[in-house]
Structure formats: C-alpha cells, structure tokens
Design an enzyme around this catalytic site. Structure first.
Site, PDB file in Angstrom:
ATOM      1  N   ARG A  54       0.811  -1.223   0.000  1.00 26.50           N
ATOM      2  CA  ARG A  54       0.000   0.000   0.000  1.00 26.50           C
ATOM      3  C   ARG A  54       0.841   1.268   0.000  1.00 26.50           C
ATOM      4  O   ARG A  54       0.479   2.267  -0.620  1.00 26.50           O
ATOM      5  CB  ARG A  54      -0.918   0.022   1.225  1.00 26.50           C
ATOM      6  CG  ARG A  54      -2.075  -0.893   1.050  1.00 26.50           C
ATOM      7  CD  ARG A  54      -3.161  -0.574   2.057  1.00 26.50           C
ATOM      8  NE  ARG A  54      -4.198  -1.580   1.892  1.00 26.50           N
ATOM      9  CZ  ARG A  54      -5.476  -1.365   2.108  1.00 26.50           C
ATOM     10  NH1 ARG A  54      -5.893  -0.194   2.518  1.00 26.50           N
ATOM     11  NH2 ARG A  54      -6.350  -2.323   1.929  1.00 26.50           N
ATOM     12  N   HIS A  57     -18.034  11.205   5.249  1.00 30.14           N
ATOM     13  CA  HIS A  57     -18.372   9.936   5.908  1.00 30.14           C
ATOM     14  C   HIS A  57     -19.869   9.921   6.227  1.00 30.14           C
ATOM     15  O   HIS A  57     -20.413  10.913   6.737  1.00 30.14           O
ATOM     16  CB  HIS A  57     -17.552   9.804   7.206  1.00 30.14           C
ATOM     17  CG  HIS A  57     -17.810   8.521   7.917  1.00 30.14           C
ATOM     18  ND1 HIS A  57     -17.271   7.314   7.511  1.00 30.14           N
ATOM     19  CD2 HIS A  57     -18.591   8.244   8.994  1.00 30.14           C
ATOM     20  CE1 HIS A  57     -17.696   6.357   8.311  1.00 30.14           C
ATOM     21  NE2 HIS A  57     -18.494   6.897   9.226  1.00 30.14           N
TER      22      HIS A  57
HETATM   23  C1  GRF Z   1     -20.594   8.126   0.589  1.00 25.31           C
HETATM   24  O1  GRF Z   1     -21.743   7.903   1.355  1.00 25.31           O
HETATM   25  C2  GRF Z   1     -19.429   8.489   1.476  1.00 25.31           C
HETATM   26  O2  GRF Z   1     -19.815   9.102   2.659  1.00 25.31           O
HETATM   27  C3  GRF Z   1     -18.823   7.144   1.784  1.00 25.31           C
HETATM   28  O3  GRF Z   1     -18.975   6.399   0.613  1.00 25.31           O
HETATM   29  C4  GRF Z   1     -20.111   6.876  -0.121  1.00 25.31           C
HETATM   30  C5  GRF Z   1     -19.628   7.150  -1.512  1.00 25.31           C
HETATM   31  O4  GRF Z   1     -20.676   7.402  -2.383  1.00 25.31           O
HETATM   32  N1  GRF Z   1     -17.465   7.297   2.242  1.00 25.31           N
HETATM   33  P1  GRF Z   1     -20.394   7.938  -3.863  1.00 25.31           P
HETATM   34  O5  GRF Z   1     -19.375   7.002  -4.521  1.00 25.31           O
HETATM   35  O6  GRF Z   1     -19.880   9.339  -3.754  1.00 25.31           O
HETATM   36  O7  GRF Z   1     -21.729   7.860  -4.542  1.00 25.31           O
END
Ligand code: GRF
Length: 185
Positions: free
Chosen positions: A62, A106
């Site tokens: 990574r 998040h």
């Molecule tokens: C979002 O809900 C974000 O908070 C989480 O993953 C999801 C991603 O959704 N970390 P997208 O790919 O932007 O539609």
C-alpha cells in the site's frame, strides 16, 4: 493575484459525491481511484478531468501504491485531496505529501459509527439519528478533526439503501460547501 488550490478527488465506486463537486463547479485537477473501471472514473472522463487508477495488485504494498498515487496527483497540480467514497486507508507516505490537506466525507455523525459499514451499523444499533460528516483525514479510521456535520433522522422502515440515499443528499450539499471554503481560506 492568488492561484486556486488544485483539488484532487479520490474515488472507489459510484462517484455521486464527485459528481456533486463537478456540478458545484469546483475546479478539479485530477481524479484517482484504487479500482479501475468504476463509474466514478467515467464521471471524471465525461467532465474532461484527468483520471487514473492505482490498483493495489500492481504494487508491492500500500505504501508503494500510495506514493505513486500522490506523485501522480502532485504532477497534476493537486494540493488539496478530497476522499469522496474512497474505500482504502491512506498510508502516512500519502498524508505527508498533503499535510492537513486531505478531507473525507463519511456517512455518519463521527465519532459515532466510523468504518466502512457506517449506515448498516447505525441501523443495527437502533440509532434514531445519524448523518454526514466532512472531516480532515489522519492515519486513523475516520478519526480526524471534524469540519462539518449534519444530522439525518432514521425513519421507521428505513433500509441501509433508503437511509444512505438521504445521507448522500446531505453529503452532496455539505462536501462542495466545505471544499469551497477550504479553497477560499
Ligand atoms: C458516501 O456515502 C461516502 O460518505 C462514503 O462512501 C459513499 C460514496 O458514495 N465514504 P459515492 O461514490 O460518492 O456515490
């Protein structure tokens, strides 16, 4: 005259938050993903934004992958990194290239429900409210300083899909607002 911070976006999946940034007319310098072929990369292509995938299998580990990804972002003028549905933890070698300049969105009210299954965890805990958080990224799992959050009520009969859809609606407003503020600061 001031030059705007170059914004890079990290994605892993659908990219609806990337689309919200594009639609808000945030100037995005580059989009990187840990997964090739995801819809988010198609959104970048459609918007004419340079994009690249950095699958882990192509690197020794990574740290090596994250170093290559950081290098590519810097070469594309990126100074501020936005994790928009990016599902891998970033190694210190990456964070060190963008000190205090990596943010994440998040789907919960941090510090409640960190990790990859935040929406499901809020439902199984019987939470009556959860929400969306935009925070600075540090080496922990969703532990960095909170920049902005907004609550979302859990409704009777909610599934992870219905609840996440309402949280996403909030994310699509909050994330561009915070990124704009960081660019203007
Ligand atoms: C979002 O809900 C974000 O908070 C989480 O993953 C999801 C991603 O959704 N970390 P997208 O790919 O932007 O539609």
């Amino acid at each position: 005259m001031t030059r705007e911070l170059g914004v890079g976006v990290l994605v892993s999946g659908g990219g609806s938050n990337l689309q919200a940034l594009i639609d808000a007319e945030i100037a995005i310098a580059a989009v990187a993903s840990n997964v090739d072929g995801v819809p988010a990369l198609d959104r970048a292509r459609a918007a004419g934004i340079p994009k690249a995938a950095f699958p882990l299998v192509e690197y020794r580990d990574r740290s090596e992958r994250d170093a290559a990804m950081a290098e590519w972002l810097v070469a594309n003028g990126v100074q501020l990194v936005v994790c928009a549905g990016y599902m891998h933890l970033l190694r210190p070698v990456f964070l060190g290239r963008f000190p205090g300049r990596v943010v994440n969105v998040h789907p919960a009210l941090l510090p409640a429900f960190p990790g990859a299954t935040a929406v499901e965890d809020a439902l199984s805990a019987g939470a009556v409210e959860t929400g969306a958080t935009v925070h600075l990224v540090d080496a922990g799992v969703d532990t960095g300083t909170v920049l902005r959050q907004e609550a979302v009520t859990v409704l009777p009969g909610d599934t992870a899909a219905t609840l996440h859809a309402r949280i996403r609606t909030v994310e699509h407003r909050l994330l561009p607002e915070v990124v704009r503020e960081l660019i203007d600061a």
